[in-house]
Design a protein around this motif. Sequence first.
Motif, PDB file in Angstrom:
ATOM      1  N   UNK A   1       0.833  -1.203   0.000  1.00 52.94           N
ATOM      2  CA  UNK A   1       0.000   0.000   0.000  1.00 52.94           C
ATOM      3  C   UNK A   1       0.868   1.254   0.000  1.00 52.94           C
ATOM      4  N   UNK A   2       1.917   1.237   0.810  1.00 54.51           N
ATOM      5  CA  UNK A   2       2.807   2.389   0.859  1.00 54.51           C
ATOM      6  C   UNK A   2       3.516   2.615  -0.467  1.00 54.51           C
ATOM      7  N   UNK A   3       3.980   1.534  -1.089  1.00 51.48           N
ATOM      8  CA  UNK A   3       4.645   1.672  -2.384  1.00 51.48           C
ATOM      9  C   UNK A   3       3.720   2.226  -3.446  1.00 51.48           C
ATOM     10  N   UNK A   4       2.462   1.754  -3.446  1.00 52.10           N
ATOM     11  CA  UNK A   4       1.485   2.258  -4.417  1.00 52.10           C
ATOM     12  C   UNK A   4       1.183   3.731  -4.142  1.00 52.10           C
ATOM     13  N   UNK A   5       1.080   4.099  -2.865  1.00 45.88           N
ATOM     14  CA  UNK A   5       0.845   5.499  -2.528  1.00 45.88           C
ATOM     15  C   UNK A   5       1.984   6.396  -2.977  1.00 45.88           C
ATOM     16  N   UNK A   6       3.218   5.940  -2.781  1.00 43.74           N
ATOM     17  CA  UNK A   6       4.368   6.729  -3.220  1.00 43.74           C
ATOM     18  C   UNK A   6       4.421   6.848  -4.743  1.00 43.74           C
ATOM     19  N   UNK A   7       4.058   5.780  -5.430  1.00 42.67           N
ATOM     20  CA  UNK A   7       4.008   5.835  -6.889  1.00 42.67           C
ATOM     21  C   UNK A   7       2.962   6.851  -7.335  1.00 42.67           C
ATOM     22  N   UNK A   8       1.833   6.890  -6.632  1.00 39.63           N
ATOM     23  CA  UNK A   8       0.787   7.859  -6.955  1.00 39.63           C
ATOM     24  C   UNK A   8       1.307   9.281  -6.780  1.00 39.63           C
ATOM     25  N   UNK A   9       2.019   9.531  -5.671  1.00 41.52           N
ATOM     26  CA  UNK A   9       2.576  10.853  -5.441  1.00 41.52           C
ATOM     27  C   UNK A   9       3.637  11.225  -6.467  1.00 41.52           C
ATOM     28  N   UNK A  10       4.480  10.260  -6.831  1.00 44.55           N
ATOM     29  CA  UNK A  10       5.519  10.539  -7.816  1.00 44.55           C
ATOM     30  C   UNK A  10       4.932  10.800  -9.189  1.00 44.55           C
TER      31      UNK A  10
ATOM     32  N   UNK B   1      -2.119  10.699 -16.360  1.00 45.15           N
ATOM     33  CA  UNK B   1      -1.259   9.819 -15.572  1.00 45.15           C
ATOM     34  C   UNK B   1      -1.859   9.564 -14.193  1.00 45.15           C
ATOM     35  N   UNK B   2      -2.368  10.634 -13.573  1.00 44.13           N
ATOM     36  CA  UNK B   2      -2.970  10.481 -12.258  1.00 44.13           C
ATOM     37  C   UNK B   2      -4.200   9.587 -12.320  1.00 44.13           C
ATOM     38  N   UNK B   3      -5.018   9.771 -13.356  1.00 44.18           N
ATOM     39  CA  UNK B   3      -6.205   8.945 -13.496  1.00 44.18           C
ATOM     40  C   UNK B   3      -5.854   7.477 -13.644  1.00 44.18           C
ATOM     41  N   UNK B   4      -4.871   7.157 -14.479  1.00 41.82           N
ATOM     42  CA  UNK B   4      -4.485   5.768 -14.693  1.00 41.82           C
ATOM     43  C   UNK B   4      -3.931   5.140 -13.419  1.00 41.82           C
ATOM     44  N   UNK B   5      -3.045   5.852 -12.732  1.00 41.00           N
ATOM     45  CA  UNK B   5      -2.449   5.290 -11.525  1.00 41.00           C
ATOM     46  C   UNK B   5      -3.452   5.228 -10.368  1.00 41.00           C
ATOM     47  N   UNK B   6      -4.368   6.181 -10.313  1.00 42.45           N
ATOM     48  CA  UNK B   6      -5.369   6.156  -9.238  1.00 42.45           C
ATOM     49  C   UNK B   6      -6.300   4.967  -9.397  1.00 42.45           C
ATOM     50  N   UNK B   7      -6.705   4.671 -10.624  1.00 39.98           N
ATOM     51  CA  UNK B   7      -7.579   3.512 -10.841  1.00 39.98           C
ATOM     52  C   UNK B   7      -6.855   2.213 -10.505  1.00 39.98           C
ATOM     53  N   UNK B   8      -5.570   2.121 -10.852  1.00 41.87           N
ATOM     54  CA  UNK B   8      -4.792   0.943 -10.474  1.00 41.87           C
ATOM     55  C   UNK B   8      -4.643   0.858  -8.954  1.00 41.87           C
ATOM     56  N   UNK B   9      -4.488   2.009  -8.294  1.00 44.48           N
ATOM     57  CA  UNK B   9      -4.356   2.028  -6.844  1.00 44.48           C
ATOM     58  C   UNK B   9      -5.632   1.526  -6.165  1.00 44.48           C
ATOM     59  N   UNK B  10      -6.778   1.880  -6.725  1.00 43.32           N
ATOM     60  CA  UNK B  10      -8.047   1.401  -6.171  1.00 43.32           C
ATOM     61  C   UNK B  10      -8.107  -0.122  -6.256  1.00 43.32           C
ATOM     62  N   UNK B  11      -7.628  -0.675  -7.366  1.00 41.28           N
ATOM     63  CA  UNK B  11      -7.597  -2.130  -7.511  1.00 41.28           C
ATOM     64  C   UNK B  11      -6.719  -2.765  -6.430  1.00 41.28           C
ATOM     65  N   UNK B  12      -5.598  -2.126  -6.129  1.00 41.72           N
ATOM     66  CA  UNK B  12      -4.707  -2.644  -5.093  1.00 41.72           C
ATOM     67  C   UNK B  12      -5.391  -2.618  -3.733  1.00 41.72           C
ATOM     68  N   UNK B  13      -6.069  -1.521  -3.415  1.00 39.08           N
ATOM     69  CA  UNK B  13      -6.761  -1.417  -2.122  1.00 39.08           C
ATOM     70  C   UNK B  13      -7.788  -2.534  -1.983  1.00 39.08           C
TER      71      UNK B  13
ATOM     72  N   UNK C   1      -0.199  -7.758 -21.031  1.00 34.66           N
ATOM     73  CA  UNK C   1      -0.713  -6.423 -21.316  1.00 34.66           C
ATOM     74  C   UNK C   1      -1.652  -5.855 -20.278  1.00 34.66           C
ATOM     75  N   UNK C   2      -1.898  -6.572 -19.188  1.00 36.82           N
ATOM     76  CA  UNK C   2      -2.792  -6.061 -18.145  1.00 36.82           C
ATOM     77  C   UNK C   2      -2.082  -4.954 -17.366  1.00 36.82           C
ATOM     78  N   UNK C   3      -2.772  -3.833 -17.167  1.00 37.04           N
ATOM     79  CA  UNK C   3      -2.189  -2.702 -16.430  1.00 37.04           C
ATOM     80  C   UNK C   3      -2.919  -2.393 -15.131  1.00 37.04           C
ATOM     81  N   UNK C   4      -4.132  -2.917 -14.986  1.00 31.51           N
ATOM     82  CA  UNK C   4      -4.939  -2.590 -13.819  1.00 31.51           C
ATOM     83  C   UNK C   4      -5.861  -1.425 -14.046  1.00 31.51           C
ATOM     84  N   UNK C   5      -5.754  -0.771 -15.227  1.00 32.26           N
ATOM     85  CA  UNK C   5      -6.629   0.348 -15.539  1.00 32.26           C
ATOM     86  C   UNK C   5      -7.941  -0.186 -16.109  1.00 32.26           C
ATOM     87  N   UNK C   6      -8.937   0.692 -16.173  1.00 27.23           N
ATOM     88  CA  UNK C   6     -10.245   0.343 -16.705  1.00 27.23           C
ATOM     89  C   UNK C   6     -10.240   0.588 -18.203  1.00 27.23           C
ATOM     90  N   UNK C   7     -10.767  -0.388 -18.958  1.00 26.84           N
ATOM     91  CA  UNK C   7     -10.842  -0.206 -20.394  1.00 26.84           C
ATOM     92  C   UNK C   7     -11.762   0.958 -20.748  1.00 26.84           C
TER      93      UNK C   7
END
Length: 330
Positions: free
Chosen positions: A228-237, A250-262, A315-321
Amino acid sequence: MDIDVFAAVHARDWERLDDLVRRRRSLDGEEIDELVELYQRVSTHLSVVRSSGQDPALVGRLSALVARARSAVTGAHASAWRDVGGFFTRVFPAVLYRLRWWWIGTSAGTVAVAAVTAAWIVNDPDVLHALGTPESMARYVEHDFANYYVENPAGSFAAQVWTNNAWVAAQAVIFGVAFGLPTIAVLAMNGINIGMAAGMMIAHGRGDVFFGLILPHGLLEMTAVFVAGGVGLKLGWTIISPGDRTRMRALGEEARAAIAVVLGLVVVLFVSGLIEGFVTGWVHVTWQRIGIGVVAEALFVLYVFTVGRRAYLAGETGDIENAPEAVPVA
C-alpha cells in the motif's frame, strides 16, 4: 398483408443478420455497424409479423433471431464470479508486479527504520528508560505483549485487526495524492512502533517471544502495508513526474490501479487477520506458528511473481478499459 411475400422480400436481411450473429466475435467495425442496423430492422419486421397474427412459426423464428442479435449487440452479462476471478487472476496481481520495485523499496526502508529504532533502544539505556518506568516495562515484556493476542475471542480479534490494518493500508494509498509525504509519515510511524516493541523485548531478553509472535501474521500483514505504501508513493511521484502523459491522465491511470490494489489488499489483510486471530496466540509451538506465516508469505510472493508477471506481460495494467483520461473531480 401477404406474409409469404413479406418473408420473401426480407429473407436476405434475416439470413445476413443470422450470419453476423454467428460470427459476432470476429466482426470488423463495418460489420458491427451492419449488425446493429439489421437488429433494429428485423425487430421492426418481428413487430409487423406478430401484429398480423398469420404465421406463429415465423414469429417464433424471428423472435429467436432478434433475441440472439440483442445479446450480440448489448453483450452477454458476465457472471459476478467470473469478474471476481478475473480481478484476482489478472488485474490485482498485474498491478502488484508492475509496481514491485516501489513496494520492495518501501519494505526495505520501513524495515531499516524499525531495525535502527530497535538497535537504538537496545544499545542506549537512557532511551530505554525514557519509554517507561521499570514496573510498566516489566509488565509489558512479561505479560502485556503476549497477552494482547489472546485477551479477546479469536473471531472478534481477527475482525478488529483486519479492519484496523485495512484502514492503515488505505491511508497509505490515499495519502499518496499529497505528493506521497503523508504516506512516508505513515510508513515511518509503523516502522518506529515495530522497532520500539522489538527494542524493549530484546533489551529484556525476550526477543524470542517477540519474533515468535510477530512473524506468523506480521510477514503477510506488513507486506500488505508495504505494498500500500509503495502504491501510494508511486501515486505521489506520478503527480510530480507524469512522464510522457499529461499529468491528469497519468494520475487517473495510476489512481484507478491504486483502487484495484486497495480492494485486493482487503483480502490479503483478511488472511493475515485470520492468522493473527487464530494462530499467533493459540498455536503454542513456535516453529509451527512461524511456519504458517512463512508459507502464507511465500504463497503471496509466488502469486505476484508468477500470476502477476504473466498477466502483466500479457498487457494487463490494472486500468479500466475505455476509462476517461482524468480522475473525476468535484
